[in-house]
Design an enzyme around this catalytic site. Structure first.
Site, PDB file in Angstrom:
ATOM      1  CG  LEU A   1     -17.603  -0.239  14.967  1.00 46.77           C
ATOM      2  CD1 LEU A   1     -16.585   0.647  14.234  1.00 46.77           C
ATOM      3  CD2 LEU A   1     -18.711   0.629  15.565  1.00 46.77           C
TER       4      LEU A   1
ATOM      5  CE  LYS B   1       7.271  -1.473  11.125  1.00 40.92           C
ATOM      6  NZ  LYS B   1       7.881  -1.541   9.758  1.00 40.92           N
TER       7      LYS B   1
ATOM      8  N   GLY C   1      -6.827  -7.299  23.015  1.00 37.65           N
ATOM      9  CA  GLY C   1      -5.750  -6.348  23.315  1.00 37.65           C
ATOM     10  C   GLY C   1      -5.848  -5.042  22.542  1.00 37.65           C
TER      11      GLY C   1
ATOM     12  CG  ASN D   1     -12.013   2.452  15.030  1.00 37.46           C
ATOM     13  OD1 ASN D   1     -11.165   3.179  14.492  1.00 37.46           O
ATOM     14  ND2 ASN D   1     -11.692   1.426  15.801  1.00 37.46           N
TER      15      ASN D   1
ATOM     16  CG  PHE E   1     -11.526   0.683  10.043  1.00 37.38           C
ATOM     17  CD1 PHE E   1     -12.636  -0.102  10.311  1.00 37.38           C
ATOM     18  CD2 PHE E   1     -11.591   2.044  10.325  1.00 37.38           C
ATOM     19  CE1 PHE E   1     -13.800   0.449  10.845  1.00 37.38           C
ATOM     20  CE2 PHE E   1     -12.750   2.604  10.857  1.00 37.38           C
ATOM     21  CZ  PHE E   1     -13.850   1.806  11.117  1.00 37.38           C
ATOM     22  CB  ILE E   2     -10.633   3.236   5.523  1.00 39.82           C
ATOM     23  CG1 ILE E   2     -10.744   4.071   6.814  1.00 39.82           C
ATOM     24  CG2 ILE E   2     -11.178   3.995   4.316  1.00 39.82           C
ATOM     25  CD1 ILE E   2     -10.030   5.417   6.795  1.00 39.82           C
TER      26      ILE E   2
ATOM     27  CE1 TYR F   1       3.125  -3.890  11.572  1.00 42.19           C
ATOM     28  CE2 TYR F   1       1.738  -2.628  13.076  1.00 42.19           C
ATOM     29  CZ  TYR F   1       2.572  -2.688  11.968  1.00 42.19           C
ATOM     30  OH  TYR F   1       2.865  -1.542  11.269  1.00 42.19           O
ATOM     31  CB  SER F   2       2.947  -2.892  17.848  1.00 40.39           C
ATOM     32  OG  SER F   2       2.327  -3.635  18.858  1.00 40.39           O
TER      33      SER F   2
ATOM     34  CG  PHE G   1      -1.563   1.236   1.627  1.00 35.81           C
ATOM     35  CD1 PHE G   1      -2.134   2.096   0.691  1.00 35.81           C
ATOM     36  CD2 PHE G   1      -1.619   1.601   2.978  1.00 35.81           C
ATOM     37  CE1 PHE G   1      -2.719   3.303   1.085  1.00 35.81           C
ATOM     38  CE2 PHE G   1      -2.204   2.787   3.381  1.00 35.81           C
ATOM     39  CZ  PHE G   1      -2.745   3.643   2.432  1.00 35.81           C
ATOM     40  CB  ILE G   2       2.801   3.032   2.623  1.00 40.63           C
ATOM     41  CG1 ILE G   2       1.619   2.881   3.591  1.00 40.63           C
ATOM     42  CG2 ILE G   2       3.402   4.431   2.746  1.00 40.63           C
ATOM     43  CD1 ILE G   2       1.982   3.053   5.051  1.00 40.63           C
TER      44      ILE G   2
ATOM     45  CB  THR H   1       3.739   1.682  13.025  1.00 41.00           C
ATOM     46  OG1 THR H   1       2.472   1.867  13.642  1.00 41.00           O
ATOM     47  CG2 THR H   1       4.442   0.533  13.757  1.00 41.00           C
ATOM     48  CG  ASP H   2       0.665   5.385  15.419  1.00 41.76           C
ATOM     49  OD1 ASP H   2       0.609   4.206  15.001  1.00 41.76           O
ATOM     50  OD2 ASP H   2      -0.294   6.175  15.325  1.00 41.76           O
ATOM     51  CD  GLU H   3      -0.631  -0.564  15.350  1.00 43.91           C
ATOM     52  OE1 GLU H   3      -0.438  -1.668  15.878  1.00 43.91           O
ATOM     53  OE2 GLU H   3      -1.478  -0.376  14.466  1.00 43.91           O
TER      54      GLU H   3
HETATM   55  P1  NAD Z   1       1.356  -3.663   3.192  1.00 44.17           P
HETATM   56  O1  NAD Z   1       1.064  -4.906   3.948  1.00 44.17           O
HETATM   57  O2  NAD Z   1       0.296  -3.082   2.323  1.00 44.17           O
HETATM   58  O3  NAD Z   1       2.648  -3.887   2.259  1.00 44.17           O
HETATM   59  C1  NAD Z   1       3.772  -4.574   2.704  1.00 44.17           C
HETATM   60  C2  NAD Z   1       4.589  -4.969   1.480  1.00 44.17           C
HETATM   61  O4  NAD Z   1       5.783  -5.620   1.937  1.00 44.17           O
HETATM   62  C3  NAD Z   1       3.870  -5.971   0.559  1.00 44.17           C
HETATM   63  O5  NAD Z   1       4.017  -5.583  -0.781  1.00 44.17           O
HETATM   64  C4  NAD Z   1       4.578  -7.293   0.818  1.00 44.17           C
HETATM   65  O6  NAD Z   1       4.592  -8.148  -0.307  1.00 44.17           O
HETATM   66  C5  NAD Z   1       5.993  -6.801   1.170  1.00 44.17           C
HETATM   67  N1  NAD Z   1       6.726  -7.762   2.018  1.00 44.17           N
HETATM   68  C6  NAD Z   1       6.316  -8.318   3.199  1.00 44.17           C
HETATM   69  N2  NAD Z   1       7.263  -9.163   3.649  1.00 44.17           N
HETATM   70  C7  NAD Z   1       8.283  -9.144   2.747  1.00 44.17           C
HETATM   71  C8  NAD Z   1       9.536  -9.801   2.667  1.00 44.17           C
HETATM   72  N3  NAD Z   1       9.934 -10.680   3.600  1.00 44.17           N
HETATM   73  N4  NAD Z   1      10.350  -9.529   1.603  1.00 44.17           N
HETATM   74  C9  NAD Z   1       9.964  -8.638   0.659  1.00 44.17           C
HETATM   75  N5  NAD Z   1       8.781  -8.002   0.668  1.00 44.17           N
HETATM   76  C10 NAD Z   1       7.953  -8.246   1.707  1.00 44.17           C
HETATM   77  O7  NAD Z   1       1.850  -2.624   4.284  1.00 44.17           O
HETATM   78  P2  NAD Z   1       1.719  -1.034   4.325  1.00 44.17           P
HETATM   79  O8  NAD Z   1       0.467  -0.681   5.006  1.00 44.17           O
HETATM   80  O9  NAD Z   1       2.028  -0.479   2.990  1.00 44.17           O
HETATM   81  O10 NAD Z   1       2.913  -0.696   5.340  1.00 44.17           O
HETATM   82  C11 NAD Z   1       4.229  -0.446   4.848  1.00 44.17           C
HETATM   83  C12 NAD Z   1       5.126  -0.072   6.001  1.00 44.17           C
HETATM   84  O11 NAD Z   1       4.608   1.075   6.663  1.00 44.17           O
HETATM   85  C13 NAD Z   1       5.226  -1.154   7.083  1.00 44.17           C
HETATM   86  O12 NAD Z   1       6.557  -1.183   7.541  1.00 44.17           O
HETATM   87  C14 NAD Z   1       4.292  -0.684   8.181  1.00 44.17           C
HETATM   88  O13 NAD Z   1       4.719  -1.141   9.440  1.00 44.17           O
HETATM   89  C15 NAD Z   1       4.441   0.818   8.056  1.00 44.17           C
HETATM   90  N6  NAD Z   1       3.295   1.644   8.486  1.00 44.17           N
HETATM   91  C16 NAD Z   1       2.041   1.400   7.998  1.00 44.17           C
HETATM   92  C17 NAD Z   1       0.993   2.230   8.365  1.00 44.17           C
HETATM   93  C18 NAD Z   1      -0.412   2.029   7.821  1.00 44.17           C
HETATM   94  O14 NAD Z   1      -1.343   2.704   8.283  1.00 44.17           O
HETATM   95  N7  NAD Z   1      -0.625   1.156   6.846  1.00 44.17           N
HETATM   96  C19 NAD Z   1       1.221   3.308   9.237  1.00 44.17           C
HETATM   97  C20 NAD Z   1       2.521   3.511   9.734  1.00 44.17           C
HETATM   98  C21 NAD Z   1       3.550   2.679   9.323  1.00 44.17           C
HETATM   99  O1  DAU Z   2      -1.147   3.179  13.476  1.00 46.82           O
HETATM  100  C1  DAU Z   2      -0.445   2.706  12.378  1.00 46.82           C
HETATM  101  C2  DAU Z   2      -0.917   1.311  12.058  1.00 46.82           C
HETATM  102  O2  DAU Z   2      -2.217   1.438  11.481  1.00 46.82           O
HETATM  103  C3  DAU Z   2       0.015   0.562  11.119  1.00 46.82           C
HETATM  104  O3  DAU Z   2       1.235   0.355  11.772  1.00 46.82           O
HETATM  105  C4  DAU Z   2      -0.572  -0.798  10.712  1.00 46.82           C
HETATM  106  O4  DAU Z   2       0.266  -1.406   9.743  1.00 46.82           O
HETATM  107  C5  DAU Z   2      -1.946  -0.536  10.100  1.00 46.82           C
HETATM  108  O5  DAU Z   2      -2.564  -1.772   9.763  1.00 46.82           O
HETATM  109  C6  DAU Z   2      -2.828   0.232  11.084  1.00 46.82           C
HETATM  110  O6  DAU Z   2      -3.127  -0.578  12.266  1.00 46.82           O
HETATM  111  P1  DAU Z   2      -4.588  -0.587  12.910  1.00 46.82           P
HETATM  112  O7  DAU Z   2      -4.745  -1.814  13.682  1.00 46.82           O
HETATM  113  O8  DAU Z   2      -4.880   0.715  13.572  1.00 46.82           O
HETATM  114  O9  DAU Z   2      -5.443  -0.605  11.524  1.00 46.82           O
HETATM  115  P2  DAU Z   2      -6.704  -1.447  11.032  1.00 46.82           P
HETATM  116  O10 DAU Z   2      -7.051  -0.894   9.690  1.00 46.82           O
HETATM  117  O11 DAU Z   2      -6.514  -2.906  11.143  1.00 46.82           O
HETATM  118  O12 DAU Z   2      -7.822  -1.012  12.071  1.00 46.82           O
HETATM  119  C7  DAU Z   2      -8.111   0.350  12.335  1.00 46.82           C
HETATM  120  C8  DAU Z   2      -9.109   0.410  13.480  1.00 46.82           C
HETATM  121  O13 DAU Z   2     -10.367  -0.094  13.022  1.00 46.82           O
HETATM  122  C9  DAU Z   2      -8.733  -0.463  14.660  1.00 46.82           C
HETATM  123  O14 DAU Z   2      -9.107   0.214  15.847  1.00 46.82           O
HETATM  124  C10 DAU Z   2      -9.552  -1.734  14.481  1.00 46.82           C
HETATM  125  C11 DAU Z   2     -10.809  -1.235  13.792  1.00 46.82           C
HETATM  126  N1  DAU Z   2     -11.461  -2.155  12.837  1.00 46.82           N
HETATM  127  C12 DAU Z   2     -10.699  -2.771  11.900  1.00 46.82           C
HETATM  128  C13 DAU Z   2     -11.256  -3.586  10.953  1.00 46.82           C
HETATM  129  C14 DAU Z   2     -10.431  -4.296   9.895  1.00 46.82           C
HETATM  130  C15 DAU Z   2     -12.861  -2.302  12.866  1.00 46.82           C
HETATM  131  O15 DAU Z   2     -13.567  -1.727  13.710  1.00 46.82           O
HETATM  132  N2  DAU Z   2     -13.428  -3.105  11.911  1.00 46.82           N
HETATM  133  C16 DAU Z   2     -12.698  -3.767  10.962  1.00 46.82           C
HETATM  134  O16 DAU Z   2     -13.290  -4.481  10.126  1.00 46.82           O
END
Ligand code: NAD
Ligand code: DAU
Length: 332
Positions: free
Chosen positions: A204, A152, A273, A247, A188-189, A148-149, A12-13, A121-123
């Site tokens: 939710l 990280k 948790g 949420n 989530f979104i 996960y956190s 994604f990012i 991540t902030d987590e």
């Molecule tokens: P994502 O799950 O959408 O993408 C992760 C990518 O990493 C995928 O393309 C996957 O194929 C690749 N990958 C995973 N393991 C691998 C490996 N062993 N070798 C090579 N490629 C591998 O994740 P995202 O949401 O894009 O998050 C990217 C980074 O940003 C992560 O480090 C995450 O912790 C951090 N982050 C995410 C969020 C968020 O809200 N999504 C917020 C803050 C930080």
């Molecule tokens: O804060 C940064 C983090 O944000 C990143 O490090 C993670 O990679 C990213 O996945 C995200 O973590 P969250 O656990 O906050 O995101 P998620 O989208 O899984 O859930 C967001 C919130 O919504 C969380 O409080 C759980 C809730 N949720 C999630 C899902 C999938 C729901 O209520 N319903 C749902 O179906």
């Protein structure tokens, strides 16, 4: 040309970062390393065409990483297992990719004296009380809640140790929750948007009071570029829009923007948790590097994201069924 290696660039990012870089920073020659896990999509890079090189491979593959690092000036390390719910169900891939993968990259980067930016991540800080104005800062002690956190947090401390002990030229950033195009429908979104689009009811967790600070992915990626070019080696930067929402609020706004009744969703069992609230104090990156988020209006950013999912079913349709089957097993 500066040679940039983007790990996790099919996620994604990372994919948004590649598009952002091609558009705003054309002096980079981009190579993506991604193992295309369930979360990685080669198609997310289709708009980049042949402007980039794509290498399918694992960040834990030391020989491959060594070869790629030899031709790299700067690494931007996004690759990770990223979903909290999955980490609760099966933590092993998180330990492997997030910790061992980061270690493998760090070792190669120090051998070749490559500039390293670590995405986190902030987590890692744990959570904050719901009814308070407290925020995480760069000095907040780590206190992760989920596998996960915790993975990280481990990777962050490895990066800091490589700076201190080996003089690696590295920076770190810890961003709040991102939203935008190309986000996997497990999150989530996009889960709620695509549920509405396929005619299912959004889900939710618990009572929906948990709060997240939603930051558009383009704003996150603009911040990362500021750190790469102007950040202080060894420093950490917190990134966040400042826009905190429960949420329940996000879900009801999404439903309204999609012309549904605001209460047209199901409550499902809570995540074990479940962190209550995240909020970053991003004063440092704003004052030192001049970062200003462009997506000040979350409602507008959300509407744009809904539009993207509406018009790009080709990208998400194949993920949807399997994702919901996994959620059904988890009872969520
Ligand atoms: P994502 O799950 O959408 O993408 C992760 C990518 O990493 C995928 O393309 C996957 O194929 C690749 N990958 C995973 N393991 C691998 C490996 N062993 N070798 C090579 N490629 C591998 O994740 P995202 O949401 O894009 O998050 C990217 C980074 O940003 C992560 O480090 C995450 O912790 C951090 N982050 C995410 C969020 C968020 O809200 N999504 C917020 C803050 C930080
Ligand atoms: O804060 C940064 C983090 O944000 C990143 O490090 C993670 O990679 C990213 O996945 C995200 O973590 P969250 O656990 O906050 O995101 P998620 O989208 O899984 O859930 C967001 C919130 O919504 C969380 O409080 C759980 C809730 N949720 C999630 C899902 C999938 C729901 O209520 N319903 C749902 O179906």
């Amino acid at each position: 040309m500066t040679r940039m290696l983007v790990t996790g660039g099919a996620g994604f990012i990372g994919s948004n970062f590649v598009h952002h870089t091609l558009k705003h920073h054309p002096a980079y020659e981009i190579r993506v390393l991604d193992s295309l896990t369930y979360a990685g999509y080669r198609e997310s890079l289709t708009p980049a065409g042949d402007a980039i090189e794509f290498v399918e491979g694992d960040i834990c593959d030391a020989d491959l990483v060594e070869r790629l690092m030899a031709g790299t000036d700067v690494v931007v390390h996004f690759a990770a297992e990223s979903h909290v719910d999955r980490s609760l169900h099966d933590p092993e891939p998180f330990i492997r990719s997030n910790i061992m993968g980061t270690f493998t990259l760090l070792e190669a980067a120090r051998r070749h004296d490559v500039r390293f930016h670590h995405i986190s991540t902030d987590e890692v800080f744990g959570d904050l009380p719901l009814d308070s104005d407290d925020k995480f800062t760069e000095e907040t002690p780590y206190n992760p809640s989920s596998p996960y956190s915790a993975s990280k947090a481990s990777s962050d401390t490895l990066v800091r140790a490589w700076v201190r002990s080996f003089g690696l030229r590295a920076t770190l950033s810890n961003c709040a929750n991102n939203y935008g195009p190309f986000q996997h429908v497990e999150k989530f979104i996009p889960r709620q948007i695509t549920n509405v689009l396929v005619g299912d009811r959004p889900k939710l967790y618990g009572d929906g009071v948990n709060v997240r600070e939603w930051t558009h992915v383009d704003d996150h990626n603009a911040a990362v570029h500021l750190i790469i070019s102007g950040g202080r080696i060894g420093d950490t930067y917190l990134i966040g829009s400042g826009d905190e929402r429960s949420n329940k609020d996000i879900l009801e706004t999404t439903l309204e923007l999609m012309y549904q009744e605001r209460d047209a969703y199901d409550r499902v069992p809570d995540r074990p948790g479940h962190d209550l609230r995240y909020a970053n104090d991003s004063t440092k990156i704003r004052t030192e590097l001049g970062w200003v988020p462009e997506y000040g209006d979350l409602r507008a950013g959300l509407a744009q994201t809904i539009d993207w999912y509406r018009h790009n079913e080709w990208w998400w349709k194949a993920q949807k069924e399997g994702t919901e089957a996994t959620y059904a097993l988890l009872g969520r």
